[in-house]
Scaffold this active site. Sequence first.
Site, PDB file in Angstrom:
ATOM      1  CG  ASP A 133      -1.666   1.181   1.463  1.00 32.35           C
ATOM      2  OD1 ASP A 133      -2.280   1.611   0.477  1.00 32.35           O
ATOM      3  OD2 ASP A 133      -1.671   1.716   2.585  1.00 32.35           O
ATOM      4  CG  ASP A 138      -2.084   1.785   7.013  1.00 32.00           C
ATOM      5  OD1 ASP A 138      -3.067   1.086   6.716  1.00 32.00           O
ATOM      6  OD2 ASP A 138      -1.981   2.990   6.729  1.00 32.00           O
ATOM      7  CG  ASP A 168      -4.327  -1.258   3.664  1.00 32.95           C
ATOM      8  OD1 ASP A 168      -5.047  -0.651   2.857  1.00 32.95           O
ATOM      9  OD2 ASP A 168      -3.229  -0.844   4.053  1.00 32.95           O
TER      10      ASP A 168
END
Lengths: 123, 643
Positions: free
Chosen positions: B330, B523, B527
């Site tokens: 990400d 994180d 997600d």
Amino acid sequence: MTKLIILGFALFLIGFIAWWFFGNHDTAAVDAAVTETSQDVGVEVSGGYSPSTVVLKQGLPATLTFNRKDSSSCLEQVVFPDFGINEFLPQNKAYAIPIDTSKPGEYEYACGMNMFHGKVIIK
Amino acid sequence: MSIKNRFVFSLIVSLPLVIEMFTAPLGLMLPGGVWTMFLLTTAVMAISAGPFIQSAWAAFRHHHANMDTLVAIGTSTAYLYSLYAMLTGKAVFFESAAFVVTFILLGQYFEEKMKHSASGAVSKLVDLQAKDAEVLRNGELVKVPLAEVVVGDIIRVRPGQKIAVDGVITEGTSTIDESMVTGESMPVAKKAGDHVIGATMNSNGTFLFKASKVGNDTLLSQIVDMVKKAQTSHAPIQKTVDKVADIFVPAVLMTAIATFTIWYVFLDASLVSALLFAVSVVIIACPCALGIATPTALMVGTGRSAKMGILIKNGEVLEAANHVKTVVFDKTGTITEGHPQVTDIVGDEAIVLQLAANLESASEHPLATAILAKAKAQNLTITAAENFQAIEGKGVQATVDGQPAFIGNDKLVTDYQLDADLRAQMTRLQNEAKTVVLIGLADRIIGLIAIQDTPKASSAAAIAALKSHGLRTVMLTGDNDRVAAAIAEEVGIDTVIADVLPGDKANHVKALQAEGPVAFVGDGINDAPALTTADVGIAMGSGTDIAIESGGIILVKNDLMDVVRALELSQKTFSRIKLNLFWAFIYNTLGIPVAAGLFVAFGLSLSPELAGLGMALSSLSVVASSLLLNKSKLTSTPATQMA
């Protein structure tokens, strides 16, 4: 002639071992002794766990009290993979392990080498 | 009697038998001859081997067979036959029984010691806990035991003291050594409003903090819980082993009987040698090494990684991490810091920044936060602007010092004049993937502020390390192509997938899985779907709040290098498991035919004593090999160790 007898005896022994260890030998499940606030089951550790299957009531704080009579180094450890429990059991002493009964299900446990198995059923 | 005492006893009692073994060819026998051997061996069998026989019998009654069954049957056979031989005046082999018992107890003694040290990681973590805390109660600071600290308590920590629980500093500053929990080797400076972690060490300042998590909710407790679960979990590879172990012992007993019968009945061997072959088979075949190959390695591997602030959830994750081909990141908060920062100011820096800060003082937009942080860093005094008015989709205007002023995005160009120089600068900054904010006074644009979410210091190195391990790196982001490409280039990412809606991350991970197993690094807050979809979900914690549920591997620190370390440690642990299993299997599969006398024609055979020694060595070598995982070198940076 002696050799024939020995051969016969050997075949018998092999057959007996197969039947004794691989045959279907049922063991009974044991319910926990339930009080208002807690439940407890004693498990004797001697050549396996007896009783090997215990049934606990969901939601009531529970303990399994192990008493290891066996000096085998296999059985000195007890592992519940689902609960993250990995304890060394003292010999000839009662040793209580609290069990989280919040989720129903069948939880296997085993000795340190995963050769002896027991089961906790929570329902 | 403990294993150690049983070993010492059998060692001492067997010594005369050892001496006799060497002196017998010279004609020197023990005083009393066979009768002395009989008595010594009887003592060993009764005292040192007794528990094996008891345990074997107890197991037998439960229709179980274990390693004790093999030891008991093997040694009893040797003993009972020798007794019969002695009474009928034939050759005896009492010493075999005594030696086997001694060797096996030696093996078990070391194995027991090492097993305790392999499972020591958790107790070391628990020991980190502070014992008490100075808590503010009724306006006074009193020392209370840790268990009595509750959420909301104000706790004082003096220099050199351990922080009791998790919380937020309310007063004071200090530097704190968090290495024991997060693995971060550098002490961290903390001030009011910052989070502190229980069990970490305060170094130089005194401060007060408010307890936010106590008992089982603290970060340390969660880590302990996770490590415990990981250490007792089973790697999928072990399932096959377990199946084999279940039927192994009875199968070995059958093999031993068959060995005896074939030698004695069909090959006309003497009763003694047929019996010795059978006893060797029983002794060599003990599956101990197989049984402990996986659990010990798993325990050491997960314990070591936990010390580095890398929590591997279970054996399944460990095995999956070993097959990963692609690592997907990400962007925001993972590769980058996650909070945008001012990188450039164009125009008269002081005036532009002051004006921008005054205009943004009330805003909570991330860009405003960046501007205010910069103004604060330069010690500017901010006076809030008045008469705010939104410029729809473009920015805001307000009155500053009686003059109309405005701030907003590049769409303001249509409303105001932008001179050629500023226009050129704006294009340059935008090409660097920075977000440009325009600031104007009266009718004129007087300056630009460029803002960017900068990559973490460790990002580039971590990605280079992953690539050198042959992994493909991919970045997923909701940002536009230009911003994404600029960051990707800066840190060296292979592939960029930009303009991804938050809900689509999991779908992109799924698409990438078509080409091989995928690890997703995020994180852990938004997600979660992608973390669970990926073969290995790696959640980066921000220190105090760990999204434990979402990831398979949790990184306590916010350092991307830990992704490299986590994958490397998983690989190391898993290959150690494979190595252990390989040796244990080889040992058993080769040992049995040799012991059964299959290679006697080539002069290769195993006496029961050698089989006993071999068995002890095999278990020892497996545990030692697992413990060596603690020492194995990591290519990615030196590991920080727990004190």
